[in-house]
Design a protein around this motif. Structure first.
Motif, short mmCIF file in Angstrom:
data_model
loop_
_atom_site.label_atom_id
_atom_site.label_comp_id
_atom_site.label_asym_id
_atom_site.label_seq_id
_atom_site.Cartn_x
_atom_site.Cartn_y
_atom_site.Cartn_z
N SER A 128 4.94 16.44 -29.66
CA SER A 128 6.18 15.67 -29.70
C SER A 128 7.22 16.30 -30.61
O SER A 128 8.42 16.24 -30.33
CB SER A 128 5.91 14.22 -30.11
N GLU A 129 6.78 16.94 -31.71
CA GLU A 129 7.75 17.58 -32.63
C GLU A 129 8.45 18.74 -31.94
O GLU A 129 9.64 18.97 -32.15
CB GLU A 129 7.05 18.09 -33.89
N ARG A 181 8.97 18.98 -28.69
CA ARG A 181 9.86 18.41 -27.67
C ARG A 181 11.14 17.86 -28.32
O ARG A 181 12.23 18.01 -27.80
CB ARG A 181 9.17 17.30 -26.87
N LYS A 182 10.97 17.24 -29.50
CA LYS A 182 12.13 16.68 -30.19
C LYS A 182 13.15 17.78 -30.50
O LYS A 182 14.34 17.63 -30.25
CB LYS A 182 11.66 16.02 -31.50
N LYS A 183 12.63 18.89 -30.99
CA LYS A 183 13.52 20.00 -31.36
C LYS A 183 14.21 20.58 -30.10
O LYS A 183 15.41 20.86 -30.11
CB LYS A 183 12.69 21.09 -32.07
N VAL A 210 14.78 19.04 -27.19
CA VAL A 210 15.70 18.08 -26.57
C VAL A 210 17.02 18.00 -27.35
O VAL A 210 18.10 17.93 -26.76
CB VAL A 210 15.03 16.69 -26.41
N GLN A 211 16.91 18.07 -28.68
CA GLN A 211 18.13 18.08 -29.51
C GLN A 211 19.05 19.23 -29.11
O GLN A 211 20.24 19.05 -28.91
CB GLN A 211 17.75 18.31 -30.97
N HIS A 242 20.61 18.72 -25.66
CA HIS A 242 21.75 17.80 -25.70
C HIS A 242 23.01 18.52 -26.17
O HIS A 242 24.09 18.30 -25.64
CB HIS A 242 21.46 16.62 -26.64
N VAL A 256 15.93 13.98 -20.88
CA VAL A 256 17.01 14.73 -21.55
C VAL A 256 18.38 14.19 -21.10
O VAL A 256 19.21 13.85 -21.93
CB VAL A 256 16.89 16.26 -21.27
N VAL A 288 3.83 12.37 -24.03
CA VAL A 288 5.27 12.42 -24.29
C VAL A 288 5.99 13.07 -23.11
O VAL A 288 5.66 14.19 -22.73
CB VAL A 288 5.57 13.28 -25.55
N SER A 289 6.94 12.38 -22.55
CA SER A 289 7.79 12.92 -21.48
C SER A 289 7.02 13.62 -20.36
O SER A 289 7.25 14.79 -20.08
CB SER A 289 8.80 13.92 -22.06
#
Ligand code: C5P
Length: 227
Positions: free
Chosen positions: A110-111, A113-115, A117-118, A121, A140, A193-194
Motif C-alpha cells: 500500500s505504501e 501504491r500511495k506514492k 498514485v500521488q 494525480h 486514480v 489494495v486497489s
C-alpha cells in the motif's frame, strides 16, 4: 468538452500501452504508462538487494521509498517517453522477465501504491491525459471521462509478450511467459489494495481477434464521442 481524462485498464500484456500511446499522440495528450512506475520501483528493489532467496524484503523497500525519484523523459516521434529512475533511463531495463516476476508482489504494497498514485494525480490533474494501468479508472481517476478495460485470452497475450521479448534477444520460453502473465493477473486481481477490476462504467474491449489498427480506431471513436 475540451481536454478529457482517459483511463485504460486491463489484464497483463493486452497491448494497453500501444493503443494508449497512439491515442494520446493523435489527440495531442500526455501519455502515462503507470505500469512503468511500478516496474521502476521493482527494478530499484532488485538493484538494491531487496529481493533475495527469501523473496521480497517488503519492509526494506518501504523504508527506502523516499530514495526513489521517478520522472518521464522527452517524448519521441512515436509518442514514447522513457521512465527515468533517479536520473537513469531504465525504460529498457524494466522490461525483463525478472522485473515482470517481482512487479506484482511490489505492487501489492500500500505504501508503494500511495506514492505512485500521488505522482499520477500530479501528472493528470489538468486533463488532456491518457493513462494506462490496473486501477486508473477505479482508484486514480474514478471521474475519468472515458474508461476502457482491455482483455484478451491468456494464450494470445502470452504469445504477444513472448514475441516482444524474443525480438529483444531475451532467452525465455513461451511457457515461462504464459505463467508470468497468468500469475500477475492472479496477484493483481486478488490483492487487497486497489485490485484489478473493471470499473462499472468502463467499456470492455476483448482484443484477442482485433488488429492494432482496429483497436486504435475503436478507442479513437469512443474518445471523440466524449470530446
Ligand atoms: O502495465 P504493466 O504490465 O507493465 O504493469 C506491470 C505491473 O505493475 C502489473 O502486473 C501490476 O502488478 C502493476 N500495476 C499496478 N497498477 C497499475 C499499473 C501496474 O498494480 N496502475
Amino acid at each position: 468538452m475540451g481536454r478529457i481524462t482517459i483511463a485504460i485498464d486491463g489484464h497483463s500484456s493486452t497491448g494497453k500501452s500501444t493503443v494508449a500511446r497512439q491515442l494520446a499522440h493523435k489527440l495531442g495528450y500526455i501519455y502515462v504508462d503507470s505500469g512503468a512506475m511500478y516496474r521502476a520501483v521493482t527494478y530499484f528493489a532488485l538493484q538494491n538487494g531487496l529481493v533475495d532467496h527469501d523473496g521480497l524484503n517488503e519492509a526494506g523497500l518501504v523504508a527506502r521509498l523516499d530514495e526513489i525519484s521517478l520522472n518521464f523523459g522527452m517524448t519521441d516521434e512515436a509518442g514514447k517517453s522513457p521512465i527515468i529512475l533517479n536520473g537513469e533511463n531504465v525504460e529498457s531495463a524494466i522490461r525483463t522477465l525478472e522485473v515482470s516476476e517481482w512487479v506484482s508482489p511490489v505492487a501489492t504494497l500500500s505504501e508503494v501504491r500511495k506514492k505512485m498514485v500521488q505522482q499520477q494525480h500530479q501528472l493528470g490533474g489538468e486533463g488532456g491525459i491518457v493513462m494506462d494501468g490496473r486501477d486508473i479508472g477505479t482508484v486514480v481517476f474514478p471521474q475519468a471521462d472515458l474508461k476502457i478495460f482491455m482483455t484478451a485470452s491468456a494464450q494470445v497475450r502470452a504469445q504477444r509478450r513472448y514475441d516482444e521479448l524474443l525480438a529483444r534477444g531475451d532467452q525465455i520460453s513461451y511457457s515461462e511467459v504464459l505463467e508470468n502473465v497468468t500469475e500477475r493477473d492472479r496477484i493483481d486481481s486478488t490483492r487487497e489494495v486497489s485490485p484489478l477490476k473493471q470499473a462499472d462504467d468502463a467499456v470492455l474491449i476483448d482484443n484477442s481477434e482485433m488488429t492494432l489498427e482496429d483497436q486504435f480506431q475503436l478507442v479513437l471513436k469512443l474518445a471523440l464521442q466524449k470530446i
